[in-house]
Design an enzyme around this catalytic site. Structure first.
Site, PDB file in Angstrom:
ATOM      1  N   LYS A  13       0.832  -1.206   0.000  1.00 26.70           N
ATOM      2  CA  LYS A  13       0.000   0.000   0.000  1.00 26.70           C
ATOM      3  C   LYS A  13       0.869   1.260   0.000  1.00 26.70           C
ATOM      4  O   LYS A  13       0.616   2.208  -0.733  1.00 26.70           O
ATOM      5  CB  LYS A  13      -0.938   0.018   1.218  1.00 26.70           C
ATOM      6  CG  LYS A  13      -1.908  -1.150   1.263  1.00 26.70           C
ATOM      7  CD  LYS A  13      -2.938  -0.994   2.367  1.00 26.70           C
ATOM      8  CE  LYS A  13      -2.368  -1.091   3.772  1.00 26.70           C
ATOM      9  NZ  LYS A  13      -1.807  -2.411   4.096  1.00 26.70           N
ATOM     10  N   ARG A  88      -9.569   0.820   8.937  1.00 31.58           N
ATOM     11  CA  ARG A  88      -9.006  -0.487   9.256  1.00 31.58           C
ATOM     12  C   ARG A  88     -10.100  -1.437   9.762  1.00 31.58           C
ATOM     13  O   ARG A  88      -9.879  -2.638   9.885  1.00 31.58           O
ATOM     14  CB  ARG A  88      -7.925  -0.311  10.323  1.00 31.58           C
ATOM     15  CG  ARG A  88      -6.786  -1.329  10.283  1.00 31.58           C
ATOM     16  CD  ARG A  88      -5.774  -1.022  11.372  1.00 31.58           C
ATOM     17  NE  ARG A  88      -6.365  -1.042  12.704  1.00 31.58           N
ATOM     18  CZ  ARG A  88      -6.614  -2.144  13.380  1.00 31.58           C
ATOM     19  NH1 ARG A  88      -6.305  -3.325  12.894  1.00 31.58           N
ATOM     20  NH2 ARG A  88      -7.166  -2.077  14.570  1.00 31.58           N
ATOM     21  N   ARG A 123      12.602  -8.674   5.344  1.00 30.27           N
ATOM     22  CA  ARG A 123      12.836  -7.233   5.284  1.00 30.27           C
ATOM     23  C   ARG A 123      13.852  -6.826   6.363  1.00 30.27           C
ATOM     24  O   ARG A 123      13.831  -7.312   7.485  1.00 30.27           O
ATOM     25  CB  ARG A 123      11.509  -6.508   5.524  1.00 30.27           C
ATOM     26  CG  ARG A 123      11.579  -5.039   5.255  1.00 30.27           C
ATOM     27  CD  ARG A 123      10.216  -4.491   4.959  1.00 30.27           C
ATOM     28  NE  ARG A 123       9.378  -4.413   6.150  1.00 30.27           N
ATOM     29  CZ  ARG A 123       8.185  -3.822   6.156  1.00 30.27           C
ATOM     30  NH1 ARG A 123       7.690  -3.298   5.058  1.00 30.27           N
ATOM     31  NH2 ARG A 123       7.483  -3.779   7.260  1.00 30.27           N
ATOM     32  N   ARG A 156      13.220  -5.665  12.261  1.00 29.31           N
ATOM     33  CA  ARG A 156      12.269  -5.127  13.233  1.00 29.31           C
ATOM     34  C   ARG A 156      11.429  -6.239  13.851  1.00 29.31           C
ATOM     35  O   ARG A 156      11.061  -7.202  13.176  1.00 29.31           O
ATOM     36  CB  ARG A 156      11.338  -4.117  12.555  1.00 29.31           C
ATOM     37  CG  ARG A 156      12.072  -2.929  11.978  1.00 29.31           C
ATOM     38  CD  ARG A 156      11.092  -1.859  11.577  1.00 29.31           C
ATOM     39  NE  ARG A 156       9.922  -2.450  10.900  1.00 29.31           N
ATOM     40  CZ  ARG A 156       8.841  -1.749  10.559  1.00 29.31           C
ATOM     41  NH1 ARG A 156       8.772  -0.473  10.826  1.00 29.31           N
ATOM     42  NH2 ARG A 156       7.844  -2.327   9.953  1.00 29.31           N
ATOM     43  N   ARG A 167      -0.369 -10.138  12.747  1.00 23.73           N
ATOM     44  CA  ARG A 167      -0.877  -8.992  11.985  1.00 23.73           C
ATOM     45  C   ARG A 167      -1.787  -9.461  10.851  1.00 23.73           C
ATOM     46  O   ARG A 167      -2.793  -8.821  10.549  1.00 23.73           O
ATOM     47  CB  ARG A 167       0.298  -8.165  11.423  1.00 23.73           C
ATOM     48  CG  ARG A 167       1.072  -7.418  12.522  1.00 23.73           C
ATOM     49  CD  ARG A 167       2.413  -6.923  12.031  1.00 23.73           C
ATOM     50  NE  ARG A 167       2.301  -5.825  11.074  1.00 23.73           N
ATOM     51  CZ  ARG A 167       3.289  -5.442  10.258  1.00 23.73           C
ATOM     52  NH1 ARG A 167       4.454  -6.076  10.274  1.00 23.73           N
ATOM     53  NH2 ARG A 167       3.119  -4.440   9.444  1.00 23.73           N
TER      54      ARG A 167
END
Ligand SMILES: [Zn+2]
Length: 211
Positions: A13, A88, A123, A156, A167
């Site tokens: 996004k 959301r 990532r 992270r 998530r």
């Protein structure tokens, strides 16, 4: 044009939003960023949000909605905006409708959970300049080191397999119902978000939007 980008965390996004934002010359409004901004600027809702965040709690729908409502009154939103990460939940979408904000299109960026998992767990981010790297698709020139500033890259906690799973579960439970919500309003477009070449993937969205 007023757009909403829907999709799981890691669906792209943010990166697609940047390109669409330049194309349409409207700002991209990412909920995370505007919440931090409201807190920093010590606005009325910002102060309220600060207290909630500092207590280690998630912001309730009403506070998120108030921050968004404040942000879209700014001058740069006159010709539209792109929402990334908002709404959301169904109550947030209902609040947006009640505000009288007329959304033109809602783009659902489709990426499988497996691909999201592969993207996020690989990532690595530079803690200094924020540049994201990827162990498969965007390897740093020197392993573990930021190309731009030489800082040591971090993995992270948000990108650990366990957190990504949580998530994704939260996305499926709370956000995915928005697909049917906007389909019923005749505003939904779906686009195939699979692949690592951002300009190529984004072109599919631009084509779907006809811009
Ligand atoms: Zn760096």
């Amino acid at each position: 044009m007023k757009l909403i980008l829907l999709g799981a965390p890691g669906a792209g996004k943010g990166s697609q939003g940047e390109i669409i934002s330049k194309r349409l010359n409207v700002p991209i409004i990412s909920t995370g960023n505007i919440i931090r901004e409201a807190i920093r600027n010590e606005t009325e809702v910002g102060k309220k949000a600060k207290a909630i965040v500092e207590a280690g709690k998630l912001l309730d729908d009403a506070t998120v909605v108030a921050i968004v409502e404040e942000r879209i009154k700014a001058d740069d939103c006159k010709n539209g905006f792109i929402f990334d990460g908002f709404p959301r939940t169904i109550p947030q979408a209902e609040a947006l409708d009640k505000m009288g904000v007329n959304i033109d299109k809602v783009v659902n960026i489709e990426v499988t959970d497996e691909e999201i998992m592969e993207r996020l767990t690989n990532r690595r981010v530079c803690p200094k300049c924020g540049i994201p790297f990827h162990l498969i698709n965007r390897r740093p020139k020197v392993e573990g080191i930021c190309d731009a500033c030489g800082a040591e890259l971090i993995h992270r906690a948000d990108d650990s397999a366990e957190t990504v799973k949580d998530r994704l579960d939260a996305y499926h439970a709370q956000t995915e119902p928005l697909i049917d919500y906007y389909k019923a309003q005749g505003k939904l477009l779906s686009t195939n978000g699979s692949g690592s070449d951002i300009p190529v993937v984004t072109q599919r969205t631009l084509d779907a939007l006809g811009i």
